[in-house]
Design an enzyme around this catalytic site. Structure first.
Site, PDB file in Angstrom:
ATOM      1  N   LYS A 166       0.814  -1.222   0.000  1.00 11.31           N
ATOM      2  CA  LYS A 166       0.000   0.000   0.000  1.00 11.31           C
ATOM      3  C   LYS A 166       0.843   1.265   0.000  1.00 11.31           C
ATOM      4  O   LYS A 166       0.361   2.316  -0.406  1.00 11.31           O
ATOM      5  CB  LYS A 166      -0.945   0.009   1.215  1.00 11.31           C
ATOM      6  CG  LYS A 166      -2.134  -0.918   1.081  1.00 11.31           C
ATOM      7  CD  LYS A 166      -3.213  -0.543   2.070  1.00 11.31           C
ATOM      8  CE  LYS A 166      -4.430  -1.423   1.949  1.00 11.31           C
ATOM      9  NZ  LYS A 166      -5.432  -1.138   2.988  1.00 11.31           N
ATOM     10  N   LYS A 213      -5.668 -10.557  -6.458  1.00  8.25           N
ATOM     11  CA  LYS A 213      -6.836 -10.801  -5.621  1.00  8.25           C
ATOM     12  C   LYS A 213      -7.979  -9.857  -5.982  1.00  8.25           C
ATOM     13  O   LYS A 213      -7.741  -8.682  -6.255  1.00  8.25           O
ATOM     14  CB  LYS A 213      -6.402 -10.545  -4.173  1.00  8.25           C
ATOM     15  CG  LYS A 213      -7.296 -11.086  -3.125  1.00  8.25           C
ATOM     16  CD  LYS A 213      -6.859 -10.578  -1.762  1.00  8.25           C
ATOM     17  CE  LYS A 213      -7.286  -9.147  -1.552  1.00  8.25           C
ATOM     18  NZ  LYS A 213      -7.463  -8.727  -0.171  1.00  8.25           N
ATOM     19  N   LYS A 236     -11.884  -4.793  -2.920  1.00  6.33           N
ATOM     20  CA  LYS A 236     -12.823  -3.677  -2.820  1.00  6.33           C
ATOM     21  C   LYS A 236     -12.260  -2.442  -3.496  1.00  6.33           C
ATOM     22  O   LYS A 236     -12.971  -1.706  -4.156  1.00  6.33           O
ATOM     23  CB  LYS A 236     -13.023  -3.324  -1.342  1.00  6.33           C
ATOM     24  CG  LYS A 236     -14.010  -4.163  -0.628  1.00  6.33           C
ATOM     25  CD  LYS A 236     -14.608  -3.311   0.478  1.00  6.33           C
ATOM     26  CE  LYS A 236     -14.746  -4.052   1.764  1.00  6.33           C
ATOM     27  NZ  LYS A 236     -13.569  -3.916   2.634  1.00  6.33           N
TER      28      LYS A 236
END
Ligand code: AMP
Ligand code: TRP
Length: 351
Positions: free
Chosen positions: A126, A207, A210
């Protein structure tokens, strides 16, 4: 004394294994969340004592538009109830409503080496290519450890991606116990065998997530209408050899992912799934059958969701009740933690 009353509550309940898990109210809830997390939570409700937390403070580790964050928090709560979380069996609550989480995080911060956090793969991913990285993003796993440890949690059901964070919670708990005496239960991560990693339909090597759910073709969002679901699955990336079998080969990742989705939803074994597709005529058939089971699975959830949203005052009441219940466990635990490290408790100061 307040403390004794609360301890009595948590001690009687401790006869059952305690489960804690969390989900962020950021982005659109997608099929991976449902199959990798919610569905497992719902199935485990009977025999265990469950806490499910909407972790709005974790969501803040990257910028969220304020009005949207609030709206998504409520939508997520409604989706969880619609997916089958039963407020009479499980405690569903919003993290920021239970201030013990932030306080526990601070105390645990003070005994967590920075190096442990810098090693976390989610942090590395991130923060990659970001101009500025918040302290919150680095500290994310310590807040998560606070969430888990405040409830004397035995089991933490999560997707594969969160295993490292649960392991860090164990390390923090063990370190605390060594320094201050036996305080925390050491939690175990529980990773579902299939469904732990639902992959992106546009790219089966990453993956489904969201944060990418707004990208066309990437995800099935729980509230997508039937036509959209069908369209997204039809477009899913596969390969050209037309073999419908489970496989670990990277070039078969797309087909493997579709079969995995089918398997978790239908609850069939690997052999049964493969034989279900023996007569299939190519990937067109595979996709049509997968669409069918996904649509069938999500339909009642969408219906229940809109019923809940029609009367959101009931939803608010459930969240207030959930937070009260959560506090009745977390607050006395926090007292215990504070006392052990030598912070002032209400009883230490005489008026
Ligand atoms: P998040 O979307 O990161 O807040 O994740 C909430 C929960 O859903 C966690 O338990 C995740 O491990 C799980 N989860 C998220 N994406 C997936 C996925 N693609 N496959 C399986 N589980 C997932
Ligand atoms: N980090 C988790 C995720 O993104 C969410 C989470 C926060 C969580 N606190 C938790 C999961 C405690 C399990 C237990 O998926």
């Amino acid at each position: 004394m307040m403390e004794d009353k609360f301890n009595a509550v948590s001690n009687t309940a401790k006869l059952k294994k305690r489960v804690f898990s969390g989900v962020q109210p950021s982005g659109d809830v997608q099929l991976g969340n449902y199959l990798g997390a919610f569905k497992q939570w719902v199935q485990g409700q009977q025999e265990k004592e469950n806490f499910f937390c909407i972790v709005d403070m974790h969501a803040l580790t990257v910028y969220q538009e304020p009005a949207k964050l609030l709206e998504q928090t409520k939508m997520l709560a409604a989706l969880l109830f619609a997916s089958g979380i039963d407020p009479n069996r499980s405690t569903l609550f919003v993290q920021s409503q239970v201030t013990a989480h932030a306080e526990a995080c601070w105390i645990l911060n003070c005994m967590t080496p920075i190096g442990w956090l810098e090693r976390m793969t989610q942090y590395k991913d991130k923060s990659l290519n970001q101009e500025r990285v918040s302290v919150g993003l680095l500290d994310y796993p310590v807040l998560m450890a606070g969430d888990i440890l405040l409830y004397d949690t035995n089991e933490v059901p999560v997707g594969e991606d969160q295993k490292q964070h649960v392991e860090l919670s164990r390390d923090i708990a063990q370190r605390f116990n060594r320094i201050y005496g036996d305080t925390f239960v050491i939690p175990e991560p529980v990773i579902p065998e299939v469904g732990a990693r639902i992959m992106g339909l546009d790219n089966p090597l990453i993956k489904m997530s969201k944060s990418h759910a707004h990208i066309k073709g990437h995800a099935i969002r729980l509230l997508d209408d039937d036509k959209e679901i069908e369209r997204t699955i039809k477009r899913a990336v596969t390969d050209s050899d037309n073999v419908i079998q489970f496989s670990r080969e990277p070039e078969k990742a797309g087909v493997n992912n579709l079969l995995g989705i089918y398997k978790v939803i239908t609850g069939r074994t690997i052999n049964q799934v493969e034989s279900d597709f023996q007569d299939a005529r190519g990937y067109g058939d595979l996709k049509a059958r997968v669409s069918e089971v996904v649509i069938e699975e999500l339909q009642p959830i969408k219906k229940k969701y809109s019923e809940i949203m029609d009367d959101s005052s009931e939803l608010d009441r459930l969240l207030i009740r959930g937070a009260e219940r959560a506090r009745s466990y977390a607050d006395p635990k926090l007292m215990d933690i504070k006392e052990r490290v030598g912070l002032v408790l209400p009883g230490n100061l005489v008026k």
